[in-house]
Motif scaffolding. Structure first.
Motif, PDB file in Angstrom:
ATOM      1  N   ALA A 116      -4.932   7.387   6.243  1.00  0.00           N
ATOM      2  CA  ALA A 116      -5.886   6.449   6.848  1.00  0.00           C
ATOM      3  C   ALA A 116      -5.100   5.442   7.687  1.00  0.00           C
ATOM      4  N   PRO A 117      -4.622   5.881   8.853  1.00  0.00           N
ATOM      5  CA  PRO A 117      -3.758   5.012   9.669  1.00  0.00           C
ATOM      6  C   PRO A 117      -4.405   3.681  10.056  1.00  0.00           C
ATOM      7  N   ALA A 118      -5.701   3.651  10.272  1.00  0.00           N
ATOM      8  CA  ALA A 118      -6.359   2.390  10.640  1.00  0.00           C
ATOM      9  C   ALA A 118      -6.298   1.399   9.477  1.00  0.00           C
ATOM     10  N   ALA A 119      -6.520   1.913   8.271  1.00  0.00           N
ATOM     11  CA  ALA A 119      -6.448   1.038   7.097  1.00  0.00           C
ATOM     12  C   ALA A 119      -5.024   0.517   6.907  1.00  0.00           C
ATOM     13  N   ALA A 120      -4.032   1.385   7.064  1.00  0.00           N
ATOM     14  CA  ALA A 120      -2.632   0.969   6.923  1.00  0.00           C
ATOM     15  C   ALA A 120      -2.273  -0.072   7.979  1.00  0.00           C
ATOM     16  N   ALA A 121      -2.736   0.149   9.212  1.00  0.00           N
ATOM     17  CA  ALA A 121      -2.454  -0.808  10.288  1.00  0.00           C
ATOM     18  C   ALA A 121      -3.074  -2.161   9.973  1.00  0.00           C
ATOM     19  N   PHE A 122      -4.310  -2.144   9.475  1.00  0.00           N
ATOM     20  CA  PHE A 122      -4.983  -3.392   9.105  1.00  0.00           C
ATOM     21  C   PHE A 122      -4.217  -4.108   8.001  1.00  0.00           C
ATOM     22  N   LEU A 123      -3.877  -3.398   6.933  1.00  0.00           N
ATOM     23  CA  LEU A 123      -3.180  -4.015   5.803  1.00  0.00           C
ATOM     24  C   LEU A 123      -1.818  -4.566   6.213  1.00  0.00           C
ATOM     25  N   SER A 124      -1.141  -3.899   7.139  1.00  0.00           N
ATOM     26  CA  SER A 124       0.188  -4.357   7.567  1.00  0.00           C
ATOM     27  C   SER A 124       0.117  -5.667   8.349  1.00  0.00           C
ATOM     28  N   LYS A 125      -1.052  -6.007   8.890  1.00  0.00           N
ATOM     29  CA  LYS A 125      -1.202  -7.223   9.695  1.00  0.00           C
ATOM     30  C   LYS A 125      -1.667  -8.436   8.887  1.00  0.00           C
ATOM     31  N   ILE A 126      -2.104  -8.214   7.649  1.00  0.00           N
ATOM     32  CA  ILE A 126      -2.614  -9.335   6.857  1.00  0.00           C
ATOM     33  C   ILE A 126      -1.485 -10.303   6.527  1.00  0.00           C
ATOM     34  N   TYR A 154       0.860  -1.183   0.000  1.00  0.00           N
ATOM     35  CA  TYR A 154       0.000   0.000   0.000  1.00  0.00           C
ATOM     36  C   TYR A 154       0.896   1.233   0.000  1.00  0.00           C
ATOM     37  N   SER A 155       0.323   2.341  -0.363  1.00  0.00           N
ATOM     38  CA  SER A 155       1.051   3.600  -0.424  1.00  0.00           C
ATOM     39  C   SER A 155       1.504   4.019   0.974  1.00  0.00           C
ATOM     40  N   LYS A 156       2.737   4.476   1.086  1.00  0.00           N
ATOM     41  CA  LYS A 156       3.265   4.950   2.372  1.00  0.00           C
ATOM     42  C   LYS A 156       2.398   6.076   2.924  1.00  0.00           C
ATOM     43  N   SER A 157       1.814   6.875   2.015  1.00  0.00           N
ATOM     44  CA  SER A 157       0.977   7.991   2.465  1.00  0.00           C
ATOM     45  C   SER A 157      -0.293   7.509   3.168  1.00  0.00           C
ATOM     46  N   LEU A 158      -0.671   6.245   2.969  1.00  0.00           N
ATOM     47  CA  LEU A 158      -1.860   5.719   3.634  1.00  0.00           C
ATOM     48  C   LEU A 158      -1.695   5.752   5.159  1.00  0.00           C
ATOM     49  N   GLU A 159      -0.451   5.652   5.615  1.00  0.00           N
ATOM     50  CA  GLU A 159      -0.201   5.672   7.054  1.00  0.00           C
ATOM     51  C   GLU A 159      -0.630   6.995   7.689  1.00  0.00           C
ATOM     52  N   THR A 160      -0.588   8.098   6.937  1.00  0.00           N
ATOM     53  CA  THR A 160      -1.047   9.384   7.468  1.00  0.00           C
ATOM     54  C   THR A 160      -2.480   9.683   7.035  1.00  0.00           C
TER      55      THR A 160
END
Length: 159
Positions: A106-116, A98-104
């Motif tokens: 939509a942090p919840a979405a980035a956190a979710f995607l990082s755990k898959i 995912y795009s690094k900018s997603l962390e700022t």
């Protein structure tokens, strides 16, 4: 690459190498398995063939760059003679990106995607259900999610 590996591993001394369309290959593979004939072929994991058949990986030496020289045909007309593969391939992994900018943004979405994280066996089963059994992708994923609630809860931070 696999043509070079077949030569350098000595596989062609006991099995005749072939190259064919994937659909033709899997039809021939089924026939060979039904006839209890030996077959060696390139395949990775995850792949539906692991859910379809009891496939055993050939033990290869660990990747060593010194034993892995692959010249591409568009680089040299004598690519086959100049290439050498006497070692396994570099380990490759499949990751959710995912795009690094997603962390700022939509942090919840980035956190979710990082755990898959899914096992290769689970992914092989999903591809089997969709490619071989013809199940709709949404239906196959819904079934997997329903059967793996604890895993999904972990991804969502609920466990």
């Amino acid at each position: 690459m696999h043509k070079v590996k077949v030569r350098d591993y000595g596989i062609e001394t006991f099995l005749e190498p072939t190259t064919e369309d994937e659909a033709v290959f899997y039809a021939r593979l089924k026939d060979a398995i039904d006839a209890k004939e030996a077959v060696a072929f390139y395949c990775y994991k995850p792949h539906f063939v692991h859910a379809l058949y009891d496939v055993t990986f050939v033990d290869e030496p660990l990747y060593d760059p010194a034993g892995y020289t692959m010249i591409q045909p568009d680089q040299d007309a004598d690519w086959f003679a100049k290439s050498k593969i006497t070692t396994g391939d570099e380990i490759k992994t499949v990751t959710v990106a995912y795009s690094k900018s997603l962390e700022t943004r939509a942090p919840a979405a980035a956190a979710f995607l990082s755990k898959i994280a899914m096992s290769a066996d689970d992914l092989s089963q999903l591809t089997y259900q969709t490619v071989i059994q013809g199940q709709d992708v949404d239906s196959a994923v819904s079934d997997w999610l329903a059967a793996n609630g604890d895993t999904v809860d972990g991804w969502l931070g609920l466990k």
